[in-house]
Design a protein around this motif. Structure first.
Motif, PDB file in Angstrom:
ATOM      1  N   LYS A   1     -66.130  42.809 -41.005  1.00 16.74           N
ATOM      2  CA  LYS A   1     -65.192  42.066 -41.855  1.00 16.74           C
ATOM      3  C   LYS A   1     -65.860  41.503 -43.106  1.00 16.74           C
ATOM      4  O   LYS A   1     -65.280  41.528 -44.197  1.00 16.74           O
ATOM      5  CB  LYS A   1     -64.541  40.943 -41.055  1.00 16.74           C
TER       6      LYS A   1
ATOM      7  N   ASN B   1     -66.046  44.075 -45.780  1.00 17.38           N
ATOM      8  CA  ASN B   1     -64.723  44.348 -46.345  1.00 17.38           C
ATOM      9  C   ASN B   1     -64.284  43.227 -47.280  1.00 17.38           C
ATOM     10  O   ASN B   1     -63.728  43.484 -48.353  1.00 17.38           O
ATOM     11  CB  ASN B   1     -63.699  44.545 -45.232  1.00 17.38           C
ATOM     12  N   ASP B   2     -64.552  41.981 -46.886  1.00  9.85           N
ATOM     13  CA  ASP B   2     -64.216  40.837 -47.737  1.00  9.85           C
ATOM     14  C   ASP B   2     -64.993  40.889 -49.052  1.00  9.85           C
ATOM     15  O   ASP B   2     -64.447  40.605 -50.116  1.00  9.85           O
ATOM     16  CB  ASP B   2     -64.510  39.519 -47.019  1.00  9.85           C
TER      17      ASP B   2
ATOM     18  N   LEU C   1     -65.266  51.165 -49.657  1.00  9.93           N
ATOM     19  CA  LEU C   1     -64.836  50.360 -48.517  1.00  9.93           C
ATOM     20  C   LEU C   1     -63.395  49.882 -48.644  1.00  9.93           C
ATOM     21  O   LEU C   1     -62.770  49.513 -47.651  1.00  9.93           O
ATOM     22  CB  LEU C   1     -65.760  49.154 -48.320  1.00  9.93           C
ATOM     23  N   LEU C   2     -62.876  49.888 -49.857  1.00 10.21           N
ATOM     24  CA  LEU C   2     -61.465  49.534 -50.028  1.00 10.21           C
ATOM     25  C   LEU C   2     -60.573  50.628 -49.441  1.00 10.21           C
ATOM     26  O   LEU C   2     -59.533  50.350 -48.860  1.00 10.21           O
ATOM     27  CB  LEU C   2     -61.142  49.328 -51.506  1.00 10.21           C
TER      28      LEU C   2
ATOM     29  N   PRO D   1     -62.260  51.038 -44.903  1.00  9.13           N
ATOM     30  CA  PRO D   1     -62.913  49.782 -44.517  1.00  9.13           C
ATOM     31  C   PRO D   1     -63.979  49.957 -43.435  1.00  9.13           C
ATOM     32  O   PRO D   1     -63.902  50.846 -42.595  1.00  9.13           O
ATOM     33  CB  PRO D   1     -61.756  48.929 -44.003  1.00  9.13           C
ATOM     34  N   SER D   2     -64.952  49.079 -43.505  1.00  4.67           N
ATOM     35  CA  SER D   2     -66.040  49.015 -42.536  1.00  4.67           C
ATOM     36  C   SER D   2     -65.526  48.315 -41.276  1.00  4.67           C
ATOM     37  O   SER D   2     -64.483  47.669 -41.295  1.00  4.67           O
ATOM     38  CB  SER D   2     -67.189  48.220 -43.151  1.00  4.67           C
TER      39      SER D   2
ATOM     40  N   TRP E   1     -68.960  49.837 -53.237  1.00  2.55           N
ATOM     41  CA  TRP E   1     -68.017  48.934 -52.583  1.00  2.55           C
ATOM     42  C   TRP E   1     -66.575  49.390 -52.740  1.00  2.55           C
ATOM     43  O   TRP E   1     -65.719  49.032 -51.928  1.00  2.55           O
ATOM     44  CB  TRP E   1     -68.227  47.508 -53.092  1.00  2.55           C
TER      45      TRP E   1
END
Length: 188
Positions: free
Chosen positions: A65, A68-69, A57-58, A61-62, A54
């Motif tokens: 949403k 990303n959240d 993804l920072l 980003p994917s 994860w």
């Protein structure tokens, strides 16, 4: 006293395999909210290393949403990792425990603050044997894996759980919320 919540994904046949589930936007949102409400999460080495995904993804980003959240929430929550082999941890929000699982969890539960999550199969098994889990949140995906790592492997005592509520997702997964009754028996 803080509550220790075991939250994990599993298949209909009881296996924990991050590749077997069907995570969708709704499930990502559910876990993002769970992370935001908690103060801390506990991992074993294997799950910690899987969750490091994860962090990517920072930086990249994917297009989704909800993913990303979740990446932001998992990055933000403090993590304690239990490992006999890891010497260093690079994730800024994580640290290695310098105490045994039982000793650290008892210490954490006595401290003020919000819920403590545990998301590693190996830790859930150990904590279940120590009677330290206050709530189970089992997200059962509509998949039969056929083989894999059983969530309750090597649990020899019969443990009675009380169903608190359920949450059904549109993709067919169901999260079952249980609390232990602390009734155990070794009679089979």
């Amino acid at each position: 006293m803080r509550k220790l919540i075991a939250a994990i994904n599993m298949t209909l046949d009881g296996f924990c395999d991050h590749t077997a589930g069907l995570p969708d936007e709704e499930i990502h949102q559910h876990y993002t909210e769970l992370l935001r409400q908690a103060d801390l999460i506990l991992y074993g080495r294997t799950t910690y290393q899987l969750m490091e995904f994860w962090r990517t993804l920072l930086e990249n980003p994917s297009e989704e949403k909800s993913m990303n959240d979740f990446a932001v929430a998992i990055d933000k929550i403090p993590k304690i990792v239990f490992s006999h082999t890891l010497k260093d941890i690079e994730w800024n929000s994580a640290k290695l425990s310098n105490k045994s699982l039982e000793e650290k969890v008892l210490e954490l539960k006595r401290q003020p603050g919000g819920d403590i999550l545990v998301g590693s199969r190996s830790l859930i098994i150990q904590l279940m044997k120590l009677n330290l889990i206050d709530e189970y949140q089992l997200c059962v995906h509509p998949v039969v894996a056929g083989s894999g790592l059983s969530l309750f492997e090597n649990i020899n005592d019969r443990t009675i759980l009380k169903l608190l509520k359920t949450k059904t997702f549109s993709g067919g997964a169901v999260t079952l919320f249980y609390e232990p009754t602390n009734e155990k028996t070794t009679d089979r």
